[in-house]
Design a protein around this motif. Sequence first.
Motif, PDB file in Angstrom:
ATOM      1  N   THR A   1      27.325  26.950  27.644  1.00 41.47           N
ATOM      2  CA  THR A   1      27.473  26.496  28.940  1.00 41.47           C
ATOM      3  C   THR A   1      26.949  27.421  30.106  1.00 41.47           C
ATOM      4  O   THR A   1      26.801  28.504  29.877  1.00 41.47           O
ATOM      5  CB  THR A   1      28.972  26.257  29.033  1.00 41.47           C
ATOM      6  N   HIS A   2      27.028  27.033  31.350  1.00 40.95           N
ATOM      7  CA  HIS A   2      26.799  27.950  32.475  1.00 40.95           C
ATOM      8  C   HIS A   2      27.668  29.065  32.364  1.00 40.95           C
ATOM      9  O   HIS A   2      27.145  30.251  32.619  1.00 40.95           O
ATOM     10  CB  HIS A   2      26.868  27.055  33.681  1.00 40.95           C
ATOM     11  N   LYS A   3      29.039  28.870  32.145  1.00 44.57           N
ATOM     12  CA  LYS A   3      29.724  29.957  31.976  1.00 44.57           C
ATOM     13  C   LYS A   3      29.411  31.159  31.126  1.00 44.57           C
ATOM     14  O   LYS A   3      29.598  32.092  31.207  1.00 44.57           O
ATOM     15  CB  LYS A   3      31.372  29.416  32.027  1.00 44.57           C
ATOM     16  N   CYS A  62      22.535  30.516  37.484  1.00 44.91           N
ATOM     17  CA  CYS A  62      23.720  29.726  36.992  1.00 44.91           C
ATOM     18  C   CYS A  62      24.656  29.911  38.003  1.00 44.91           C
ATOM     19  O   CYS A  62      25.515  28.721  37.996  1.00 44.91           O
ATOM     20  CB  CYS A  62      24.061  30.420  35.739  1.00 44.91           C
ATOM     21  N   ARG A  75      30.839  24.522  35.707  1.00 42.24           N
ATOM     22  CA  ARG A  75      30.111  25.625  34.748  1.00 42.24           C
ATOM     23  C   ARG A  75      30.837  25.752  33.536  1.00 42.24           C
ATOM     24  O   ARG A  75      30.209  26.367  32.727  1.00 42.24           O
ATOM     25  CB  ARG A  75      30.003  26.934  35.682  1.00 42.24           C
ATOM     26  N   ASN A  79      21.995  20.236  31.695  1.00 40.56           N
ATOM     27  CA  ASN A  79      21.539  20.017  33.174  1.00 40.56           C
ATOM     28  C   ASN A  79      19.896  19.988  33.323  1.00 40.56           C
ATOM     29  O   ASN A  79      19.376  19.256  34.171  1.00 40.56           O
ATOM     30  CB  ASN A  79      22.008  21.603  33.780  1.00 40.56           C
ATOM     31  N   THR A 134      18.914  25.713  37.974  1.00 43.57           N
ATOM     32  CA  THR A 134      18.421  26.855  36.830  1.00 43.57           C
ATOM     33  C   THR A 134      16.983  26.496  36.778  1.00 43.57           C
ATOM     34  O   THR A 134      16.125  27.397  36.110  1.00 43.57           O
ATOM     35  CB  THR A 134      19.342  26.617  35.614  1.00 43.57           C
TER      36      THR A 134
END
Lengths: 297, 154
Positions: free
Chosen positions: A75-77, A96, A105, A113, A123
């Motif tokens: 994940t983005h996180k 991100c 996120r 994405n 991104t």
Amino acid sequence: MKNFKYFEPRTIEEACHLLSRYKDKAKILAGGTDLLVQMKREAVDLRYLVNIKKIDNLNCILSQDNLLRIGALVTHKELIDSTVVEKDFSILKEACLAVGTVQIRNLGTLIGNICNASPSADTVPTFIALGAKLKIVSTRRERTVLVEDFFAAPFQTILEPDEMVTEVEIPYPTLNKCFVWGGCYSWLPKITTTDETLIGVAIFLEIALERGRLEQVRIALGSVAPTVMRARESEEFLVGNKIDAKVFQEGGQIAANEIAPRSRAEYRRHLAGVLVEKSLNLAAERALRSGQFEETN
Amino acid sequence: MKKLIRIVVNGKLFKVRVDYYRTLLEVLREDLHLTGTKNGCNEGECGACTVLLEGKAVYSCLILALDADGREITTIEGLLKEGKLDPLQQSFVEYGAIQCGFCTPGMILSAKALLEENPSPSEGEIKTALAGNLCRCTGYKKIVAAVLAASQRS
């Protein structure tokens, strides 16, 4: 949205078999932050939902064989929190942080994405500037495609209906005392900071220290053309040139003339010139700063 | 088509038979009768449906209930412990950060997730953490002040 069959494959092979059987009637569920919205708007013909979250080894961030490898379920996180990314490719973290909101996120994956293929995805320019590649698999074959070559049109990728992306690979720039590299991702929103991106600029540049000249430059621009684009004329002008504010200003202007926006063209062109110039300056500053650390060691 | 799912909500295990197409938001509100979580936009833009998924703030309207099988969720109801308000909730009351109250459950949960990860956030960090929660009433100032005060107390 109502009648679909649901699968939770445990391996990539299982997932590929499902895709090869059901092709474009099947949709992959990872984070779901794009898919669920499409389902609710009935913008997708969903018959078979393939949830890939039970597949092992897709959520890794690995530094291996001179590549940074990011799995399809990252994940983005997770990328933002990764110490490897912070150390080796902090511009990816920067990019991100521009994606959506905290809630998006936390759920949404980087590769999801990318596969959504929005022309304004935050991104994508950074991945392109870093020369990243996507690993694409199916029951028929495995292939690797540059992120730059992955998009056919807005919201359309070159993926065949039976294919899925399993990871994105970023090559490590050569590290030695003669060259330093730096990059950045800068962007401006349409209205609010959590809104769509109006323009995104990702820069990767490599400086030959002794000569004080640009060895390599990659400029990727988002939301200014049907797909994220490289400002190749600007890059050509910049390579071999000195690190100089005037050079960067001209580089910005050349890039501004390369864009092909669908709307608000005059404003975007103005912003492209300014943002590319600012970003080149920032990337060069970062590159030179990183070189200083090496020398004091 | 239905599936039996097991979800832990506010520390309690629930077993629910859900249609494939129903979202976590719908199941929390309609099957578990936890109506603190609100439906604002139903497409992951307003934040009124925010819940914590293993401590992370997420939009429950964008999660299929069957995808929440085996997961741990915290809703706003989970913040009340033995009749006592969470310090964040108390702070929201004291600072006038609640007007109509519709955004409040989502706001508080996003703030809660922030303070768990970052106990002394700056004002900027608070704003970033709450950027995914919209409020039409307050203009946000008192919400940010309430979160800052709550962080300074603990």
